[in-house]
Design an enzyme around this catalytic site. Structure first.
Site, PDB file in Angstrom:
ATOM      1  N   SER B 157       0.840  -1.197   0.000  1.00 45.11           N
ATOM      2  CA  SER B 157       0.000   0.000   0.000  1.00 45.11           C
ATOM      3  C   SER B 157       0.883   1.259   0.000  1.00 45.11           C
ATOM      4  CB  SER B 157      -0.916  -0.064   1.228  1.00 45.11           C
ATOM      5  OG  SER B 157      -1.934   0.878   1.151  1.00 45.11           O
ATOM      6  N   ARG B 227     -11.626   6.017  10.490  1.00 45.73           N
ATOM      7  CA  ARG B 227     -11.163   4.641  10.384  1.00 45.73           C
ATOM      8  C   ARG B 227     -12.242   3.726   9.816  1.00 45.73           C
ATOM      9  NH1 ARG B 227      -6.672   1.910   9.441  1.00 45.73           N
ATOM     10  NH2 ARG B 227      -6.620  -0.113  10.449  1.00 45.73           N
ATOM     11  N   ASP B 324      -8.996  -6.439  -4.493  1.00 43.84           N
ATOM     12  CA  ASP B 324      -8.568  -5.137  -3.941  1.00 43.84           C
ATOM     13  C   ASP B 324      -9.105  -4.040  -4.859  1.00 43.84           C
ATOM     14  OD1 ASP B 324      -7.289  -2.905  -2.979  1.00 43.84           O
ATOM     15  OD2 ASP B 324      -5.268  -3.762  -3.024  1.00 43.84           O
ATOM     16  N   HIS B 357      -8.158  -5.133  -0.138  1.00 44.09           N
ATOM     17  CA  HIS B 357      -6.846  -4.498   0.054  1.00 44.09           C
ATOM     18  C   HIS B 357      -6.105  -5.113   1.252  1.00 44.09           C
ATOM     19  CE1 HIS B 357      -3.804  -1.473  -0.352  1.00 44.09           C
ATOM     20  NE2 HIS B 357      -4.042  -0.944   0.820  1.00 44.09           N
ATOM     21  N   ASP B 358      -6.860  -5.475   2.280  1.00 45.54           N
ATOM     22  CA  ASP B 358      -6.257  -6.067   3.479  1.00 45.54           C
ATOM     23  C   ASP B 358      -5.514  -7.377   3.201  1.00 45.54           C
ATOM     24  OD1 ASP B 358      -6.561  -4.318   5.499  1.00 45.54           O
ATOM     25  OD2 ASP B 358      -8.264  -5.319   6.458  1.00 45.54           O
TER      26      ASP B 358
END
Lengths: 196, 382
Positions: B157, B227, B324, B357-358
């Site tokens: 990232s 968040r 992602d 994405h994680d």
């Protein structure tokens, strides 16, 4: 080492740039790196083969040829190789055009469907040939565009592709002379060195 | 997990602090008179100092990438899946350096630090940073550790963006660059998500225009909301469906009942938000998202990524993940295509993964296999 790959090697200039389309586990690129000191890049879509090729220290790009090769600039490689993959792509003619755009010269190998065993199989049994070299059934084969030596040469003529050299692998081994003399009947694998 | 008993863990680690007195000229034109970087190292630096690997963290990351800080520690560092003996970044072979970026809130100089000129916390007055500032500050840490050339600079990232910047700013100091789930610049959609996150913080009355430390408040609500938005974008639709579906945590939707209903996903997001707001600094979050927004690999190369990458002298591994959508495979392929056009050695794989994405933090078998295979090459290659 597959026989067709051993044949190809001598057409590759030492220290040149090689793009291997459908490079598998990288066996050939590794050989070329050791024997010819080439700077190689391989394209592959099989996950396990990609990992093996990476562990050989090769540069591998996961990319499907059927979705185009437009990201490779014109003349960006000295030689573009495609070994035993022509018959498995959706548009073999377009892939050939792209190879000739990307590389100064190209090397293509494919199984010759005109081999006498195929003809006998189809002629006498009336079924699509299944053999050690073509172990799939018609419905599950990745090989969707089989052609013969004559077919390929006709395509080259149509497209203005120059054949620099032709080599063949016969089967069984006692047939090399026959394969040389009548390739469309006796070559199991056809190997072409082409340019434009 | 008992760190002492896990042979695949780097075990107990202790953060270290490096103080730099020489002023650092920043991309914004301002100068930082001195700064501190907190970092951890795993493995041993070899005699020829050729086995050092730099790990760059992402938006909310920090220096604690692997191992445990104490016997009582329940959770290891954020990238423990990938760093340790026998893991892709094998600490039996590599000397791994992981630091908290400048501007961070985990021990390196940042908005929570005291501004020597005023004697008060920097707060919102901390200079804005770019990825290149991080890279320059990290280069000084490399000097301090006696590392002339990294065997690899690795990041996911925002960390991947730093890794690429390393390859361009210090081409002679990077042999391999590993870029995971990254992009050469953010898309408009990405910029938009970051703006929502920042607005959530800025509009919290407790933010007090960034002076919350002096007011002894904390914009917990805004930070949590920021968040929550971010977290949604790090997961895929499928990942959320699999993890939570439409399951209810409390209440019922049965006819005739009027109870309060809470979906599992609501509770999960709120928990993530509140955890984060307790451990992260709002000014740092704003600074980091801006650095992410401003990053544009090729801006100073006439907006030509091919021209940019021509400056690099390393080999690249680029990895993307199928689901992602924050840093999609298409963004990674742009990197790969630019590298191909620049005639640079590149290896690329797109890992099939549900985690969005994680995924870059998850132990996905093929991801670890590819990463390990490439790192084997990095280790053999010196």
């Amino acid at each position: 080492m597959r026989l067709d790959l051993a044949h190809i090697q001598r057409w590759i200039e030492p220290g040149s740039r090689v793009l291997d389309l459908g490079c598998g586990d990288g066996e050939f690129l590794e050989l070329l790196r050791e024997q010819r000191q080439v700077r190689g890049t391989g394209l592959e879509i099989d996950e396990h083969k990609i990992t093996t090729a990476i562990s050989r220290g090769l540069n591998i790009v996961e990319q499907d040829m059927d979705r185009g090769l437009g990201n490779f600039p014109d003349r960006s490689f000295d030689t573009v190789v495609m070994a035993h993959a022509l018959q498995a792509v959706h548009y073999p003619d377009r892939v050939l055009e792209e190879m000739l755009r990307i590389g100064r010269q190209c090397i293509v190998t494919f199984p010759n469907f005109g081999h006498w065993r195929c003809r006998v199989h189809l002629g006498t049994r009336g079924r699509m040939p299944v053999s050690k070299f073509m172990p799939y059934h018609w419905y599950d084969t990745p090989n969707i565009h089989f052609c013969t030596v004559k077919d390929f040469e006709a395509l080259c003529t149509d497209k203005g592709i120059r054949i620099l050299a032709r080599d063949v692998v016969g089967s069984p081994a006692r047939e090399p002379l026959l394969a040389g003399a009548w390739p469309n009947l006796f070559a199991t694998t056809a190997i072409y060195h082409i340019t434009r | 997990m008992n760190p002492g008993r896990d042979s695949r863990s780097v075990g107990l680690v202790t953060p270290q602090l490096a103080r730099f007195e020489e002023p650092l000229l920043l991309a914004c034109g301002r100068e930082l008179s001195g700064y501190e970087l907190v970092y951890e190292t795993y493995g041993e630096l070899n005699a020829s100092r050729s086995n050092a690997v730099l790990v760059c963290h992402a938006l909310s990351g920090h220096h604690h990438a692997a191992g445990y800080h104490s016997e009582a520690d329940k959770k290891p560092g954020w990238w423990d899946e990938c760093i340790g003996p026998g893991k892709p970044i094998d600490t039996n072979r590599f000397f791994v350096v992981s630091l908290n970026n400048l501007g961070g809130c985990h021990g390196s100089t940042g908005p929570r630090s005291i501004n020597p000129a005023t004697g008060r916390p920097w707060g919102p007055g901390f200079p804005p940073l770019r990825a290149r500032d991080w890279v320059h500050s990290q280069a000084r840490l490399a000097d301090r550790l006696g590392i002339d050339c990294w065997a690899a600079v690795i990041g996911g990232s925002l960390g991947g963006m730093q890794a690429m910047r390393w390859a361009l700013e210090y081409p002679g100091r990077v042999r391999h660059c590993v870029v995971i789930a990254a992009a050469m610049k953010l898309s408009a959609q990405n910029l938009a998500f970051n703006e929502v996150a920042r607005q959530a913080i800025l509009s919290d009355p407790n933010f007090a225009e960034g002076h919350y430390l002096e007011r002894e408040t904390t914009p917990a609500q805004g930070l949590a909301l920021a968040r929550m938005v971010g977290h949604i974008t790090y997961l895929s639709d499928d990942a959320m469906a699999n993890k939570f579906g439409r399951d209810l945590r409390t209440g019922t939707l049965d006819r005739g009942s009027e109870s309060d209903v809470e979906f599992q996903v609501q509770s999960y997001l709120r928990y993530q938000g509140s955890q984060f707001s307790e451990s992260f600094d709002a000014n740092t979050y704003i600074l980091m998202t801006r650095a992410l927004d401003y990053f544009d690999l090729a801006r100073e190369y006439d907006h030509d990524p091919v021209a940019a990458f021509r400056h690099s002298r390393c080999s690249f591994l680029v990895i993307s993940f199928s689901t992602d959508w924050r840093f999609s495979p298409a963004r990674s392929r742009e990197i790969v295509d630019a590298l191909i056009a620049a005639d640079k050695p590149v290896t690329y794989t797109e890992i099939k993964a549900d985690e969005g994405h994680d995924a870059f933090l998850m132990p996905i078998p093929r991801y670890l296999d590819v990463f390990r295979a490439y790192m084997k090459r990095v280790g053999d290659d010196h």
